[in-house]
Design a protein around this motif. Sequence first.
Motif, PDB file in Angstrom:
ATOM      1  N   LYS A  28      -2.774  -9.850   2.291  1.00 33.70           N
ATOM      2  CA  LYS A  28      -1.905  -9.963   1.125  1.00 33.70           C
ATOM      3  C   LYS A  28      -1.936  -8.594   0.448  1.00 33.70           C
ATOM      4  O   LYS A  28      -3.001  -8.100   0.105  1.00 33.70           O
ATOM      5  CB  LYS A  28      -2.409 -11.055   0.182  1.00 33.70           C
ATOM      6  CG  LYS A  28      -2.409 -12.443   0.808  1.00 33.70           C
ATOM      7  CD  LYS A  28      -2.982 -13.475  -0.151  1.00 33.70           C
ATOM      8  CE  LYS A  28      -3.084 -14.842   0.513  1.00 33.70           C
ATOM      9  NZ  LYS A  28      -1.775 -15.413   0.871  1.00 33.70           N
ATOM     10  N   HIS A  29      -0.780  -7.990   0.275  1.00 27.76           N
ATOM     11  CA  HIS A  29      -0.753  -6.639  -0.294  1.00 27.76           C
ATOM     12  C   HIS A  29      -0.051  -6.638  -1.645  1.00 27.76           C
ATOM     13  O   HIS A  29       0.993  -7.272  -1.817  1.00 27.76           O
ATOM     14  CB  HIS A  29      -0.058  -5.656   0.646  1.00 27.76           C
ATOM     15  CG  HIS A  29      -0.161  -4.231   0.163  1.00 27.76           C
ATOM     16  ND1 HIS A  29      -1.308  -3.488   0.288  1.00 27.76           N
ATOM     17  CD2 HIS A  29       0.739  -3.446  -0.482  1.00 27.76           C
ATOM     18  CE1 HIS A  29      -1.122  -2.306  -0.253  1.00 27.76           C
ATOM     19  NE2 HIS A  29       0.115  -2.244  -0.732  1.00 27.76           N
ATOM     20  N   SER A  48      -4.939  -4.179  -0.837  1.00 28.75           N
ATOM     21  CA  SER A  48      -4.792  -5.222   0.172  1.00 28.75           C
ATOM     22  C   SER A  48      -5.984  -6.179   0.086  1.00 28.75           C
ATOM     23  O   SER A  48      -7.097  -5.765  -0.248  1.00 28.75           O
ATOM     24  CB  SER A  48      -4.709  -4.624   1.580  1.00 28.75           C
ATOM     25  OG  SER A  48      -3.424  -4.075   1.818  1.00 28.75           O
ATOM     26  N   VAL A  49      -5.724  -7.443   0.406  1.00 28.19           N
ATOM     27  CA  VAL A  49      -6.766  -8.470   0.312  1.00 28.19           C
ATOM     28  C   VAL A  49      -6.780  -9.285   1.602  1.00 28.19           C
ATOM     29  O   VAL A  49      -5.746  -9.820   2.027  1.00 28.19           O
ATOM     30  CB  VAL A  49      -6.537  -9.407  -0.891  1.00 28.19           C
ATOM     31  CG1 VAL A  49      -7.757 -10.289  -1.101  1.00 28.19           C
ATOM     32  CG2 VAL A  49      -6.207  -8.619  -2.160  1.00 28.19           C
ATOM     33  N   MET A  56     -19.906 -16.303   3.980  1.00 22.21           N
ATOM     34  CA  MET A  56     -19.337 -17.391   3.211  1.00 22.21           C
ATOM     35  C   MET A  56     -17.890 -17.001   2.952  1.00 22.21           C
ATOM     36  O   MET A  56     -17.511 -15.832   3.051  1.00 22.21           O
ATOM     37  CB  MET A  56     -20.093 -17.596   1.882  1.00 22.21           C
ATOM     38  CG  MET A  56     -20.102 -16.363   0.993  1.00 22.21           C
ATOM     39  SD  MET A  56     -21.106 -16.526  -0.511  1.00 22.21           S
ATOM     40  CE  MET A  56     -20.069 -17.585  -1.508  1.00 22.21           C
ATOM     41  N   GLU A  57     -17.054 -17.979   2.665  1.00 25.98           N
ATOM     42  CA  GLU A  57     -15.647 -17.655   2.445  1.00 25.98           C
ATOM     43  C   GLU A  57     -15.483 -16.745   1.234  1.00 25.98           C
ATOM     44  O   GLU A  57     -16.006 -17.031   0.154  1.00 25.98           O
ATOM     45  CB  GLU A  57     -14.837 -18.941   2.237  1.00 25.98           C
ATOM     46  CG  GLU A  57     -14.548 -19.690   3.526  1.00 25.98           C
ATOM     47  CD  GLU A  57     -13.427 -20.699   3.350  1.00 25.98           C
ATOM     48  OE1 GLU A  57     -12.505 -20.714   4.192  1.00 25.98           O
ATOM     49  OE2 GLU A  57     -13.480 -21.449   2.361  1.00 25.98           O
ATOM     50  N   GLU A  96      -8.541 -22.289  -2.784  1.00 24.50           N
ATOM     51  CA  GLU A  96      -7.847 -21.140  -3.371  1.00 24.50           C
ATOM     52  C   GLU A  96      -6.971 -20.490  -2.293  1.00 24.50           C
ATOM     53  O   GLU A  96      -7.460 -20.149  -1.210  1.00 24.50           O
ATOM     54  CB  GLU A  96      -8.876 -20.142  -3.897  1.00 24.50           C
ATOM     55  CG  GLU A  96      -8.334 -19.108  -4.851  1.00 24.50           C
ATOM     56  CD  GLU A  96      -9.455 -18.292  -5.490  1.00 24.50           C
ATOM     57  OE1 GLU A  96      -9.378 -18.048  -6.704  1.00 24.50           O
ATOM     58  OE2 GLU A  96     -10.409 -17.921  -4.773  1.00 24.50           O
ATOM     59  N   THR A  97      -5.705 -20.289  -2.591  1.00 23.67           N
ATOM     60  CA  THR A  97      -4.775 -19.737  -1.601  1.00 23.67           C
ATOM     61  C   THR A  97      -4.343 -18.311  -1.914  1.00 23.67           C
ATOM     62  O   THR A  97      -3.791 -17.632  -1.049  1.00 23.67           O
ATOM     63  CB  THR A  97      -3.517 -20.614  -1.485  1.00 23.67           C
ATOM     64  OG1 THR A  97      -2.883 -20.696  -2.772  1.00 23.67           O
ATOM     65  CG2 THR A  97      -3.870 -22.022  -1.005  1.00 23.67           C
ATOM     66  N   GLU A  98      -4.572 -17.882  -3.127  1.00 28.43           N
ATOM     67  CA  GLU A  98      -4.222 -16.521  -3.527  1.00 28.43           C
ATOM     68  C   GLU A  98      -5.428 -15.885  -4.223  1.00 28.43           C
ATOM     69  O   GLU A  98      -6.140 -16.546  -4.972  1.00 28.43           O
ATOM     70  CB  GLU A  98      -3.036 -16.522  -4.498  1.00 28.43           C
ATOM     71  CG  GLU A  98      -1.718 -16.994  -3.897  1.00 28.43           C
ATOM     72  CD  GLU A  98      -1.123 -15.984  -2.936  1.00 28.43           C
ATOM     73  OE1 GLU A  98      -1.406 -14.766  -3.093  1.00 28.43           O
ATOM     74  OE2 GLU A  98      -0.398 -16.400  -2.014  1.00 28.43           O
TER      75      GLU A  98
END
Length: 352
Positions: A28-29, A48-49, A56-57, A96-98
Motif C-alpha cells: 500500500k503506497h 510504502s506499507v 507476529m502480524e 485491520e485492513t489498512e
Amino acid sequence: MSDEELNSVGWDAIDQAMEKVYGDQEPKHYGTMISYMLGGNDPLDGISVYEAKEPMEHWHFVTYGFSELHEKESENLEVSGYGFELTFRLAKKHNETEPPSWALNFLQNLARYVFNSGNVFKNGDYMDANGPICLESDTELTALAFAYDSELPKMDTSNGTVEFIQVVGITADELEAMQIWNTLGVLHICTDYMPQLITDLLRTSCLQNDKVVEAIETGSETEGSNTGFLFNDQITWTPGGKKFFKRIPAMMTIGAKQAVIIGKVLKGRQVKEEPLRLVSNEVTVVFSFSDQPQLIEDSLEIQLNKKAVEELIEQLQPIEKEFSIPSLENIAFKIVKTEVKDSEGKIVETIG
C-alpha cells in the motif's frame, strides 16, 4: 514521462530491497501530493506499507525521501542524501485492513524534524517524544529508539549508500535505561518481549521483568553509559563574581524533569571516565572527571571526583531548590520546575 520519472535509481533500489523480503506483494503506497520543495506539508515523497505475518502480524512501513531518489544532488558522493530511510514495524490489530493514518503522520513528523534541524537518526539513537507516540491512544510508549532493520541491510546505489533505520516505540523507563547504559544493549535484552522490535501500542514496559532489570543494571555498572550529552532546554549559566568583596558563586540551573537522569548518567560516564555534556539552546556545560574537583569557569567545565559525583547525585532530585556540594567551590546549582506540554502547547504536567 518526465526526466525525474525516468531517473528513479534511488526509488527503485528501495523497491528492490523490499522485494527481497516480500516477493511480489504489492504494498500500500501513500504518496505526497505537493512536494515539500514546492510548499507542501510532507517532506517525504512517499511511504510504502507491507503486511508481514512473522513473528507476529504487523505492518512494515518504509519511507522514500531521506535518501536521493532521483538525481544525485548532494556533494557527498559516498552517501545518498541523509544516508538512510526509516522503517517502522507496527503490530496489526485484528481484522485491520489498512495501516493506521497516525503512523504515516508520525513518520512525516520525524522527517520534518530531520529536514528542519539537519539532525539525522543513527543506529543506537533514542528520542523522547514527551507524550504518547500515538496521540489517539493511552499507550505507555512515549519515546523512540533507532536500530538497524534486521531484514534490510545497508545497500549501495549509484547515488551513494543507504541504511534502513527502524523506529521502535519505547516506554519512559526503557528510555532511561538506554540513557544510563546504551540503546542497543537494552533493545537486545528486550527482544524476547519485542520480537523483531515490533512496536505494540498495547505492551507494557520490559522493565517489569526482574531479569531485564538485573541485566540492565549489570551492563550499566560494568560498561557505563554511552550517553555523551543530554539536551535540556532549561539549562542556564550565571557567571560567578564578586560583590562588596564577597565571592558570588556561579549558578547552574537544571530542569526538574531531567535532574534524576543527569545524576544516573553521570554515574555511568564516570565508569567510562568520559565527559557528559549538558546542552541547551543557550549554553553547554561539561562534566568531566578528575582526582581534584574544580570549576573551570572559562570553559564551563565542572571536574568531579568520586565523592563529588556521589554528593551531586544525592542532590539531583525533581524538587525545586538551590544547593551546593561540599566538594566543589565557587558553584551552586538550582533546580527549577519543568512544565511538560502536549503537541498543542498545553501544560499537561508540572514536575518539581
